[in-house]
Design a protein around this motif. Sequence first.
Motif, PDB file in Angstrom:
ATOM      1  N   GLY A  46      53.979  10.193  18.898  1.00  0.00           N
ATOM      2  CA  GLY A  46      55.092  11.097  18.789  1.00  0.00           C
ATOM      3  C   GLY A  46      54.636  12.425  18.215  1.00  0.00           C
ATOM      4  O   GLY A  46      53.511  12.574  17.747  1.00  0.00           O
ATOM      5  N   LEU A  47      55.542  13.406  18.210  1.00  0.00           N
ATOM      6  CA  LEU A  47      55.172  14.744  17.760  1.00  0.00           C
ATOM      7  C   LEU A  47      54.710  14.736  16.310  1.00  0.00           C
ATOM      8  O   LEU A  47      53.730  15.412  15.957  1.00  0.00           O
ATOM      9  CB  LEU A  47      56.356  15.698  17.931  1.00  0.00           C
ATOM     10  N   ARG A  48      55.352  13.970  15.460  1.00  0.00           N
ATOM     11  CA  ARG A  48      54.943  13.926  14.059  1.00  0.00           C
ATOM     12  C   ARG A  48      53.519  13.385  13.936  1.00  0.00           C
ATOM     13  O   ARG A  48      52.702  13.906  13.170  1.00  0.00           O
ATOM     14  CB  ARG A  48      55.918  13.066  13.260  1.00  0.00           C
ATOM     15  N   GLY A  49      53.200  12.348  14.689  1.00  0.00           N
ATOM     16  CA  GLY A  49      51.853  11.808  14.668  1.00  0.00           C
ATOM     17  C   GLY A  49      50.822  12.808  15.168  1.00  0.00           C
ATOM     18  O   GLY A  49      49.694  12.875  14.651  1.00  0.00           O
ATOM     19  N   GLN A  50      51.212  13.601  16.163  1.00  0.00           N
ATOM     20  CA  GLN A  50      50.284  14.614  16.680  1.00  0.00           C
ATOM     21  C   GLN A  50      50.039  15.711  15.648  1.00  0.00           C
ATOM     22  O   GLN A  50      48.923  16.239  15.537  1.00  0.00           O
ATOM     23  CB  GLN A  50      50.833  15.204  17.982  1.00  0.00           C
ATOM     24  N   MET A  51      51.039  16.052  14.865  1.00  0.00           N
ATOM     25  CA  MET A  51      50.854  17.057  13.815  1.00  0.00           C
ATOM     26  C   MET A  51      49.971  16.502  12.688  1.00  0.00           C
ATOM     27  O   MET A  51      49.154  17.231  12.111  1.00  0.00           O
ATOM     28  CB  MET A  51      52.222  17.494  13.244  1.00  0.00           C
ATOM     29  N   ARG A  52      50.128  15.207  12.395  1.00  0.00           N
ATOM     30  CA  ARG A  52      49.238  14.601  11.399  1.00  0.00           C
ATOM     31  C   ARG A  52      47.791  14.636  11.884  1.00  0.00           C
ATOM     32  O   ARG A  52      46.867  14.845  11.092  1.00  0.00           O
ATOM     33  CB  ARG A  52      49.680  13.161  11.103  1.00  0.00           C
ATOM     34  N   GLN A  53      47.622  14.447  13.170  1.00  0.00           N
ATOM     35  CA  GLN A  53      46.274  14.508  13.723  1.00  0.00           C
ATOM     36  C   GLN A  53      45.686  15.905  13.553  1.00  0.00           C
ATOM     37  O   GLN A  53      44.519  16.070  13.179  1.00  0.00           O
ATOM     38  CB  GLN A  53      46.283  14.126  15.202  1.00  0.00           C
ATOM     39  N   ALA A  54      46.473  16.942  13.810  1.00  0.00           N
ATOM     40  CA  ALA A  54      45.998  18.322  13.645  1.00  0.00           C
ATOM     41  C   ALA A  54      45.595  18.584  12.196  1.00  0.00           C
ATOM     42  O   ALA A  54      44.555  19.204  11.925  1.00  0.00           O
ATOM     43  CB  ALA A  54      47.077  19.313  14.097  1.00  0.00           C
ATOM     44  N   ASN A  55      46.396  18.104  11.255  1.00  0.00           N
ATOM     45  CA  ASN A  55      46.060  18.283   9.833  1.00  0.00           C
ATOM     46  C   ASN A  55      44.792  17.524   9.458  1.00  0.00           C
ATOM     47  O   ASN A  55      43.943  18.039   8.725  1.00  0.00           O
ATOM     48  CB  ASN A  55      47.232  17.817   8.960  1.00  0.00           C
ATOM     49  N   ALA A  56      44.672  16.293   9.957  1.00  0.00           N
ATOM     50  CA  ALA A  56      43.506  15.489   9.625  1.00  0.00           C
ATOM     51  C   ALA A  56      42.220  16.123  10.136  1.00  0.00           C
ATOM     52  O   ALA A  56      41.160  15.992   9.519  1.00  0.00           O
ATOM     53  CB  ALA A  56      43.657  14.082  10.201  1.00  0.00           C
ATOM     54  N   LEU A  57      42.307  16.828  11.252  1.00  0.00           N
ATOM     55  CA  LEU A  57      41.142  17.474  11.849  1.00  0.00           C
ATOM     56  C   LEU A  57      40.962  18.914  11.374  1.00  0.00           C
ATOM     57  O   LEU A  57      40.048  19.608  11.838  1.00  0.00           O
ATOM     58  CB  LEU A  57      41.259  17.453  13.379  1.00  0.00           C
TER      59      LEU A  57
END
Length: 418
Positions: free
Chosen positions: A364-375
């Motif tokens: 989901g979009l929230r998970g994709q934003m967490r991915q951006a932060n993690a990277l």
Amino acid sequence: MVFRAPRGTADHLPEEQKYWRYIESKAVEVAGLFGYGRIDTPAFEDSNLFIRSVGEGTDIVEKEMYTFEDRGGDSVTLRPEGTAPVCRAYLEHGMHNLPQPVRMYYFCPVFRYERPQAGRFRQHHQFGVEALGDADPSVDAEVIEVAWELMGRLGLRDVQLLVNSIGDSECRPVYIERLRDYYSGHHDRLCDDCKDRLGRNPLRLLDCKVETCHALGDEAPQSTDYLCDDCREHWGKLSGYLDAMALPYVVDHRLVRGLDYYTRTVFEIQPLDVGGQSTIVGGGRYDGLITELGGRPTPGIGFATGIERLALNLKRGDVPVPDEPSPRYLVANVGENARTAALELAVRLRRTGVGAILSSGTRGLRGQMRQANALNIPYALILGDDEIEKGEVVVRDMAASTQESRPLADFLAETGLN
């Protein structure tokens, strides 16, 4: 079975690579400044190359080389040091016909079976330079300056430059006999290794780190007191050149280096106030090495420095090192239909030199934003069915947690993609 890296080796993970790339970039920069060209030699050589060059009585040959018989019955050895292969290449490719000295640098893995410790591994990596074909002490001064300049450009400030002369085949035998006489009078205080070295290679006793042997070295005869006229003249000129260059060197009479091929000038760079295996740079002159390998008399001088040890000292000194380049955008999608459009946008960005990755899987979009932060990706580009229909893209600033919808054509034009 759980597999691990062999003892004395290490995996250099992505988060460590910024130190390696930083060191390599500065080394190439300095090598180019002094006119050195790159050479790469094989990872293994005929075993006799190292036996003849390094010396049969050295710890490297006797205890540390990875030597084996290949399928053709030849004895080969994984490279334990970088100088001998460069000299072999100099001979094999007729480099004596080039303008002298021939200046070369290299990056290479080296292999030594020794006790692993901080900054030293059974497989480690070196940057080195060699200058072949000129005996003038000004070349010695130049090579030492290359090493010192590299330390400065890396940001390693708390280091010291140690220099000595160990003479040549004319005068060194007399000095070795004086050393043997001196240490023989203290035989009962020597460690077992030094008792063995006393008969084979007395110079190595000066380099022993065992407390009793180290203390004896303080009162041992000094090599510069036994130099012949030619070596004394060479040493005097080198000292004068280093003074003229304002290099802050210290004469260390215990400095001998560990390889048999060294003659006259030897030098090291060490960090201040660090004990144990602390040498960062080690090198010296080896005027007899090419002859030992079957060539005509050819002077040479060089040094090597360990990449792992440089990285360790950069960390200890809190030297700021630039991060590796990373993607600027994560392209996210909302809804399965937007996946293809997001993929096309990521491809379009990368093909014009803009770093971008497509978000993973079907999060989901929230998970994709967490991915951006993690990277640690600074911006997310969000495409959904509404954005595609309107010809827009949502640009989200991950640090500020703000976002705006923008016409896709305008975004592409500003990014240089239209």
